[in-house]
Design a protein around this motif. Structure first.
Motif, PDB file in Angstrom:
ATOM      1  N   TYR A 139      -7.942  19.527 -31.046  1.00 51.57           N
ATOM      2  CA  TYR A 139      -8.670  19.611 -32.394  1.00 51.57           C
ATOM      3  C   TYR A 139      -8.084  19.787 -33.480  1.00 51.57           C
ATOM      4  O   TYR A 139      -8.690  19.411 -34.579  1.00 51.57           O
ATOM      5  CB  TYR A 139      -9.916  20.492 -32.199  1.00 51.57           C
ATOM      6  CG  TYR A 139     -11.134  20.070 -31.325  1.00 51.57           C
ATOM      7  CD1 TYR A 139     -12.328  19.360 -32.017  1.00 51.57           C
ATOM      8  CD2 TYR A 139     -11.035  20.343 -30.041  1.00 51.57           C
ATOM      9  CE1 TYR A 139     -13.358  19.074 -31.165  1.00 51.57           C
ATOM     10  CE2 TYR A 139     -12.220  20.393 -29.081  1.00 51.57           C
ATOM     11  CZ  TYR A 139     -13.482  19.529 -29.805  1.00 51.57           C
ATOM     12  OH  TYR A 139     -14.512  19.141 -29.127  1.00 51.57           O
ATOM     13  N   ARG A 140      -6.777  20.031 -33.619  1.00 52.86           N
ATOM     14  CA  ARG A 140      -6.120  20.606 -34.841  1.00 52.86           C
ATOM     15  C   ARG A 140      -6.002  19.378 -35.653  1.00 52.86           C
ATOM     16  O   ARG A 140      -6.233  19.539 -37.178  1.00 52.86           O
ATOM     17  CB  ARG A 140      -4.642  21.154 -34.521  1.00 52.86           C
ATOM     18  CG  ARG A 140      -4.958  22.514 -33.999  1.00 52.86           C
ATOM     19  CD  ARG A 140      -3.362  23.372 -33.724  1.00 52.86           C
ATOM     20  NE  ARG A 140      -2.674  23.087 -35.381  1.00 52.86           N
ATOM     21  CZ  ARG A 140      -1.520  23.592 -35.256  1.00 52.86           C
ATOM     22  NH1 ARG A 140      -0.768  24.126 -34.242  1.00 52.86           N
ATOM     23  NH2 ARG A 140      -0.714  23.443 -36.536  1.00 52.86           N
TER      24      ARG A 140
ATOM     25  N   TYR B 156     -22.594  13.585 -39.470  1.00 52.92           N
ATOM     26  CA  TYR B 156     -22.406  14.566 -38.541  1.00 52.92           C
ATOM     27  C   TYR B 156     -24.028  14.893 -37.683  1.00 52.92           C
ATOM     28  O   TYR B 156     -25.060  14.555 -38.370  1.00 52.92           O
ATOM     29  CB  TYR B 156     -22.054  16.182 -38.940  1.00 52.92           C
ATOM     30  CG  TYR B 156     -22.717  16.647 -39.887  1.00 52.92           C
ATOM     31  CD1 TYR B 156     -24.091  17.324 -39.462  1.00 52.92           C
ATOM     32  CD2 TYR B 156     -22.487  16.519 -41.265  1.00 52.92           C
ATOM     33  CE1 TYR B 156     -24.827  18.194 -40.318  1.00 52.92           C
ATOM     34  CE2 TYR B 156     -23.553  17.028 -42.009  1.00 52.92           C
ATOM     35  CZ  TYR B 156     -24.691  17.941 -41.838  1.00 52.92           C
ATOM     36  OH  TYR B 156     -25.435  18.321 -42.704  1.00 52.92           O
TER      37      TYR B 156
ATOM     38  N   HIS C 195     -19.027  16.507 -28.884  1.00 58.59           N
ATOM     39  CA  HIS C 195     -17.498  16.730 -29.382  1.00 58.59           C
ATOM     40  C   HIS C 195     -17.671  17.985 -30.547  1.00 58.59           C
ATOM     41  O   HIS C 195     -16.623  18.907 -30.258  1.00 58.59           O
ATOM     42  CB  HIS C 195     -17.195  15.662 -30.147  1.00 58.59           C
ATOM     43  CG  HIS C 195     -15.685  15.686 -30.682  1.00 58.59           C
ATOM     44  ND1 HIS C 195     -14.476  15.694 -29.813  1.00 58.59           N
ATOM     45  CD2 HIS C 195     -15.000  15.891 -31.731  1.00 58.59           C
ATOM     46  CE1 HIS C 195     -13.404  15.915 -30.278  1.00 58.59           C
ATOM     47  NE2 HIS C 195     -13.719  16.112 -31.681  1.00 58.59           N
TER      48      HIS C 195
ATOM     49  N   HIS D 225     -13.192  22.996 -39.405  1.00 61.16           N
ATOM     50  CA  HIS D 225     -13.775  21.632 -38.904  1.00 61.16           C
ATOM     51  C   HIS D 225     -14.708  21.028 -40.084  1.00 61.16           C
ATOM     52  O   HIS D 225     -15.788  21.882 -40.061  1.00 61.16           O
ATOM     53  CB  HIS D 225     -14.467  21.860 -37.552  1.00 61.16           C
ATOM     54  CG  HIS D 225     -14.505  20.106 -36.905  1.00 61.16           C
ATOM     55  ND1 HIS D 225     -15.212  19.163 -37.652  1.00 61.16           N
ATOM     56  CD2 HIS D 225     -13.868  19.738 -35.642  1.00 61.16           C
ATOM     57  CE1 HIS D 225     -15.089  18.006 -36.705  1.00 61.16           C
ATOM     58  NE2 HIS D 225     -14.331  18.290 -35.722  1.00 61.16           N
TER      59      HIS D 225
ATOM     60  N   GLU E 167      -7.993  17.170 -36.560  1.00 60.72           N
ATOM     61  CA  GLU E 167      -9.443  17.110 -37.124  1.00 60.72           C
ATOM     62  C   GLU E 167      -9.733  18.089 -38.070  1.00 60.72           C
ATOM     63  O   GLU E 167     -10.739  18.120 -38.935  1.00 60.72           O
ATOM     64  CB  GLU E 167     -10.443  16.950 -36.245  1.00 60.72           C
ATOM     65  CG  GLU E 167     -10.193  15.968 -35.101  1.00 60.72           C
ATOM     66  CD  GLU E 167     -11.532  16.021 -34.089  1.00 60.72           C
ATOM     67  OE1 GLU E 167     -12.638  16.609 -34.352  1.00 60.72           O
ATOM     68  OE2 GLU E 167     -11.326  15.779 -32.823  1.00 60.72           O
TER      69      GLU E 167
ATOM     70  N   TRP F 269     -16.273  22.075 -29.987  1.00 62.51           N
ATOM     71  CA  TRP F 269     -15.347  22.717 -30.946  1.00 62.51           C
ATOM     72  C   TRP F 269     -15.862  24.071 -31.285  1.00 62.51           C
ATOM     73  O   TRP F 269     -15.169  25.037 -31.257  1.00 62.51           O
ATOM     74  CB  TRP F 269     -14.970  21.816 -32.128  1.00 62.51           C
ATOM     75  CG  TRP F 269     -14.760  22.752 -33.385  1.00 62.51           C
ATOM     76  CD1 TRP F 269     -15.293  23.185 -34.591  1.00 62.51           C
ATOM     77  CD2 TRP F 269     -13.340  23.408 -33.422  1.00 62.51           C
ATOM     78  NE1 TRP F 269     -14.705  24.187 -35.304  1.00 62.51           N
ATOM     79  CE2 TRP F 269     -13.484  24.081 -34.793  1.00 62.51           C
ATOM     80  CE3 TRP F 269     -12.276  23.255 -32.745  1.00 62.51           C
ATOM     81  CZ2 TRP F 269     -12.213  24.891 -35.080  1.00 62.51           C
ATOM     82  CZ3 TRP F 269     -11.220  24.084 -33.153  1.00 62.51           C
ATOM     83  CH2 TRP F 269     -11.141  24.910 -34.432  1.00 62.51           C
TER      84      TRP F 269
ATOM     85  N   ARG G 280     -19.069  11.378 -44.239  1.00 62.22           N
ATOM     86  CA  ARG G 280     -19.042  11.250 -42.987  1.00 62.22           C
ATOM     87  C   ARG G 280     -20.139  11.865 -42.400  1.00 62.22           C
ATOM     88  O   ARG G 280     -20.594  13.002 -42.642  1.00 62.22           O
ATOM     89  CB  ARG G 280     -17.516  11.898 -42.594  1.00 62.22           C
ATOM     90  CG  ARG G 280     -16.320  11.567 -42.666  1.00 62.22           C
ATOM     91  CD  ARG G 280     -15.270  12.189 -42.104  1.00 62.22           C
ATOM     92  NE  ARG G 280     -15.013  13.320 -43.221  1.00 62.22           N
ATOM     93  CZ  ARG G 280     -14.034  14.293 -43.123  1.00 62.22           C
ATOM     94  NH1 ARG G 280     -13.184  14.248 -42.067  1.00 62.22           N
ATOM     95  NH2 ARG G 280     -13.769  15.262 -44.015  1.00 62.22           N
TER      96      ARG G 280
ATOM     97  N   GLU H 122      -9.224  20.846 -41.444  1.00 61.44           N
ATOM     98  CA  GLU H 122      -8.873  20.561 -42.731  1.00 61.44           C
ATOM     99  C   GLU H 122      -9.394  21.789 -43.655  1.00 61.44           C
ATOM    100  O   GLU H 122     -10.505  22.242 -43.442  1.00 61.44           O
ATOM    101  CB  GLU H 122      -9.023  19.215 -43.290  1.00 61.44           C
ATOM    102  CG  GLU H 122     -10.608  19.075 -43.518  1.00 61.44           C
ATOM    103  CD  GLU H 122     -10.723  17.402 -43.774  1.00 61.44           C
ATOM    104  OE1 GLU H 122     -11.293  17.521 -44.735  1.00 61.44           O
ATOM    105  OE2 GLU H 122     -10.366  16.451 -43.015  1.00 61.44           O
TER     106      GLU H 122
END
Length: 292
Positions: A201-202, A132, A138, A69, A204, A142, A130, A206
């Protein structure tokens, strides 16, 4: 005490201090030996899973899975000392799991409060901009589901007493209570919900440079030397072998290890760990006043 028993005890002490820190025995007596009400009792699946040597495999698998993630991995890369002080980070994590699984209610609640306080100050942006926050519900969920799926998977393959279906659901539900106290949302409470949450969640997940660096460090550059390096390699092979293909591929692990060989390595490692840890002097554990 025979020479073999003494060697076994010393090896167990070394393992314990590595995983739980230099004050491991003091913490162990406090967590397991102090009388008082607890969230869970010795018959609860959560204590059965978290007390098994398969946690060594499950813990490493969880770190690899969590790294996929990008927001969670950015938080670790930018705020964690996993490279400079991996043993300290491991000790803090293992102590938190032990406190919320075995310790008195007041100690478990204190551990939760400490982690929530730390999370409030952890925030930033990924390399591609991005934002965080470590206290993002959320993101917390995860981290939780990747961890619990890993602990459960390792236990069902390498554990001394795998759980039946009812106990699997109970384990997921018991760990969900801890995750909600940490601030998680939509936390799964059954095995089916756990699988569904992982699938959710998959999209998201990478491959990132930070995730690849973490996998390389954890599997190929751990701060371990000598004979212990061989044992750690077995744990690493087992952790990789139990990951699903969709998690291995982005970490460039697919094809490096055979699943059959990795599972064999895991059985050898966990049986050896179980033997060594069995030599540690036991702690008298009180009967819980209120298990739940």
């Amino acid at each position: 005490m025979s020479a073999v028993a003494e060697a076994r005890r010393r090896l167990g002490d070394v393992l314990l201090s590595r995983v739980a820190g230099p004050e491991a025995h003091t913490a162990r007596r406090r967590i397991h030996g102090e009388p008082g009400p607890r969230w869970f009792g010795p018959e609860d699946p959560i204590q059965r899973v978290h007390g098994d040597a398969s946690m060594y495999v499950g813990g490493l698998r969880a770190l690899l899975l969590q790294s996929l993630h990008p927001l969670a991995m950015a938080a670790v890369a930018q705020h964690s000392d996993y490279r400079s002080d991996p043993w300290g980070r491991l000790a803090r994590t293992s102590t938190f799991i032990a406190e919320t699984t075995y310790a008195r209610t007041e100690d478990a609640e204190r551990a939760i409060a400490v982690v929530r306080a730390v999370h409030r100050y952890v925030s930033g942006t990924t390399t591609d901009g991005r934002p965080y926050r470590a206290d993002d519900p959320h993101l917390l969920t995860w981290v939780h589901v990747a961890e619990i799926d890993s602990f459960l998977t390792a236990h069902q393959i390498f554990g001394r007493r795998p759980l039946d279906e009812a106990d699997i659901d109970a384990y997921v539900a018991q760990t969900a209570g801890v995750a909600r106290r940490l601030g998680g949302e939509r936390v799964p409470t059954t095995h089916a919900e756990l699988r569904e949450t992982l699938e959710r969640y998959r999209p998201e997940l990478e491959q990132t440079p930070e995730a690849l660096e973490a996998a390389e460090f954890l599997l190929h550059r751990p701060p371990i030397t000598g004979a212990a390096r061989c044992g750690y390699a077995l744990i690493g092979r087992a952790a990789v072998a139990t990951l699903p293909p969709w998690a291995r591929e982005p970490l460039r692990l697919d094809g490096r290890r055979s699943v059959t060989g990795g599972r064999l390595a895991g059985h050898v490692a966990t049986r050896s760990l179980r033997w060594a840890l069995g030599g540690i002097d036991p702690v008298d554990t009180p009967t819980p006043d209120s298990p739940h």
